[in-house]
Design an enzyme around this catalytic site. Structure first.
Site, mmCIF file in Angstrom:
data_model
loop_
_atom_site.group_PDB
_atom_site.id
_atom_site.type_symbol
_atom_site.label_atom_id
_atom_site.label_comp_id
_atom_site.label_asym_id
_atom_site.label_seq_id
_atom_site.Cartn_x
_atom_site.Cartn_y
_atom_site.Cartn_z
ATOM 1 N N ASN A 178 18.224 19.903 5.197
ATOM 2 C CA ASN A 178 18.822 20.926 4.331
ATOM 3 C C ASN A 178 19.352 20.360 3.013
ATOM 4 O OD1 ASN A 178 21.172 19.637 4.979
ATOM 5 N ND2 ASN A 178 22.073 21.317 6.145
ATOM 6 N N LYS A 179 19.040 19.116 2.694
ATOM 7 C CA LYS A 179 19.566 18.508 1.466
ATOM 8 C C LYS A 179 18.607 18.761 0.295
ATOM 9 C CE LYS A 179 23.241 17.316 3.576
ATOM 10 N NZ LYS A 179 23.473 16.303 4.532
ATOM 11 N N ASN A 180 18.962 18.272 -0.897
ATOM 12 C CA ASN A 180 18.181 18.608 -2.101
ATOM 13 C C ASN A 180 16.756 18.075 -2.072
ATOM 14 O OD1 ASN A 180 20.750 19.493 -2.746
ATOM 15 N ND2 ASN A 180 20.510 19.027 -4.925
#
Ligand SMILES: *Cc1c(COP(=O)(O)O)cnc(C)c1O
Length: 376
Positions: A178-180
């Site tokens: 779910n990170k960039n």
């Protein structure tokens, strides 16, 4: 009812990633090798620092703290508002995490609270750039220098943010789904300290003096182990996905910033009762779109109504000092600004695949539900 619900985050995976994975699977070399080196090189060249790929940001934080020699008897300042991994990484080393309160209404550690939390045992401070909004790294470096502390950055929220690792011992990125940018699981340590980077490269692979690739190439006959390490390696499949994701990161982050600007403008117009932390001017990696709800509003009810409107929301973060294990470990502590933040904060969907229409739907749903709950 909308036909698709709007998720909080979404990994953006395309043909580039699919091709990269297949190429690795067919290459016959799956564990840490040339792709991992290439990903490290790409980060290193982009930021002018040394880069060490690891299996996760949590592993990277532990590795850095251990590599800096922190251990039993030491105290490490950690922010009151963060993911539990920041705190656990300190605990793994045997050092004691000391939670520090945040600023009023802003989820960044407060310098004054950090100063008040110092003891003769304090050796380091872990900064967490909440939501991808960079803290004042220079001010924290001055504070740390004044008190003889090391600075470590939990940069899980900010792949692509400039300046990471420049005023600290090391910064650690996360590539969780779910990170960039993502490698499914993974992380990257950035440091300007060549000796530390060398040590971390060894520590992430059992403390061995040479890796499998070097031995396979005939450059090393055997290896020695002269430090106690771990298996915190990344593998070729993830590194290949990471290389494809890194190429898209500037575009992803630009899109995240655009959507954030739209959120801010529409929230100000249609839901002025909602607090908007951070300013729109600062450099940021736009990881989270977080708002602050009015005191006394029933957040659980609001989140349920948002879900019914097809919008997933979340809380960053529940208070770690109230988790059963951590409360037992840390004892009863009071962090007023942290508690205020954690009871009022709400995170709205933010990822590059959102449309302008999605953002407007989130805002109008929030405005309507808030009005029904007595806020306008
Ligand atoms: C996601 C996250 C981590 C942990 O990252 P992993 O790569 O999942 O280990 C640590 N700190 C913060 C603030 C995070 O958001």
């Amino acid at each position: 009812m909308r036909e698709h619900s709007i998720g909080l985050s979404e990994a953006c995976i395309g043909q580039e990633e699919e091709r990269a994975v297949i190429e690795v699977l067919r290459s016959g070399w799956l564990s840490q090798g040339k792709k991992v080196r290439a990903l490290e090189k790409a980060f290193s060249e982009a930021c002018g620092l040394h880069a060490v790929a690891v299996g996760s940001c949590t592993a990277g934080l532990h590795l850095v703290l251990a590599g800096l020699g922190l251990g039993p008897g030491d105290e490490v300042l950690v922010p009151g508002v963060t993911f539990v991994a920041t705190v656990n990484a300190v605990i793994y080393t045997g050092a004691r995490p000391v939670p520090v309160d945040i600023l009023n209404g802003l989820p960044h550690m407060a310098l004054s609270a950090a100063e008040a939390a110092l003891s003769p045992r304090t050796r380091a401070v872990v900064l967490m750039h909440y939501g991808g909004y960079g803290m004042d790294s220079l001010a924290w470096k001055r504070f740390a220098d004044e008190h003889g502390l090391m600075v470590i950055e939990d940069a899980a929220h900010c792949p692509g943010l400039p300046g990471l690792g420049e005023h600290s011992a090391a910064a650690v990125l996360s590539f969780f789904a779910n990170k960039n940018m993502t490698t499914a699981e993974g992380g990257m340590i950035l440091t300007g300290d060549a000796d530390l980077a060398h040590r971390l490269h060894r520590l992430r692979s059992h403390g061995m003096s040479s890796d499998t690739l070097t031995r396979a190439a005939g450059h090393a006959y055997s290896y020695d182990v002269d430090m106690l390490g771990w298996n915190y390696r990344m593998d070729e499949i993830r590194a290949a996905v990471g290389l494809a994701q890194l190429a898209k990161l500037p575009r992803y982050n630009a899109r995240r910033r655009e959507l954030t600007a739209q959120y801010r403008a529409e929230l100000q117009e249609y839901a002025p009762w909602i607090g908007l932390p951070f300013s729109s001017g600062q450099a940021f990696a736009a990881h989270l779109m977080t708002v602050l709800l009015p005191r006394g509003l029933d957040r659980r009810c609001l989140m349920g109504e948002m879900r019914a409107a097809g919008v997933q929301t979340s809380i960053h973060y529940p208070m770690f000092h109230r988790f059963s294990w951590h409360k037992h470990f840390l004892g009863d502590i009071s962090l007023p600004c942290t508690e205020d933040w954690c009871t009022r904060t709400l995170t709205l969907p933010l990822h590059p695949a959102l449309s302008e229409g999605d953002v407007s739907h989130v805002v109008t749903s929030l405005a309507r539900i808030g009005e029904q709950m007595g806020h306008a």
